[in-house]
Design an enzyme around this catalytic site. Sequence first.
Site, short mmCIF file in Angstrom:
data_model
loop_
_atom_site.label_atom_id
_atom_site.label_comp_id
_atom_site.label_asym_id
_atom_site.label_seq_id
_atom_site.Cartn_x
_atom_site.Cartn_y
_atom_site.Cartn_z
N CYS A 2 -12.34 7.19 -4.84
CA CYS A 2 -11.34 6.38 -5.52
C CYS A 2 -10.00 7.01 -5.21
O CYS A 2 -9.67 8.09 -5.72
CB CYS A 2 -11.59 6.36 -7.03
SG CYS A 2 -10.30 5.46 -7.95
N GLU A 102 -10.61 -0.15 -2.94
CA GLU A 102 -11.44 0.49 -1.92
C GLU A 102 -11.17 -0.22 -0.60
O GLU A 102 -10.76 -1.38 -0.57
CB GLU A 102 -12.93 0.42 -2.26
CG GLU A 102 -13.34 1.16 -3.53
CD GLU A 102 -13.22 2.68 -3.44
OE1 GLU A 102 -12.79 3.19 -2.37
OE2 GLU A 102 -13.53 3.35 -4.43
#
Length: 212
Positions: A2, A102
């Site tokens: 992340c 992402e």
Amino acid sequence: MCGRFTLTASPTDVEEELGIEIPSFPPSHNIAPTEEILAIAAIHTAPIACFFHWGLIPHWSKQKNKGPKPINARAETIADTMPFKHLLPRKRCLIVADGFYEWTSDKTPFHFQNENGRLMTFAGLWDTWQDSESGEAVSSCTIITTRPNELVAKYHDRMPVILEEGNREAWLDVDITDASLLQKVLEPYDSDKMHACRISKAINNPTYKGPL
């Protein structure tokens, strides 16, 4: 991993949803490592909202600007690896967000959010480094990641651990110190509660904070 996330909700909205007093903060569509990020931690037994530097600086580091500063920690190994294993029993936090990004293997960015637009709280670990000479202190954190759920797996092989209400309380409970119990809550979030959308590659510029 992340590496970017969003928090565009107002402090009032965060207070109403999480039931805790929240300091003022600017909304951002592109929160990046090294920034000060909104977190909730049980620092003196009771949870409080604070800002942590994103990129963990272990308290034993000789200098704050040298050595690795992990922005993520793998849920599967935090109980056994430095510096996370010493933080897991007592220095846990929640990072407040309303979405995360992402990238696919071809570098296409996607934004992941709750279907109902509610906040996300990522599981995290924190520590405070202090300069032995000047006394300067920096509190910093890392976001815990896990294997992807069915939705995220279409785009990436990791995702942040997202904790819902019951698990939020357990994660911040200073009386819970058993690593095996804590790791049980570090599971992939329900993919049926999420959606994903493709966004602009402007996200690649960490100084850009506007809508994507």
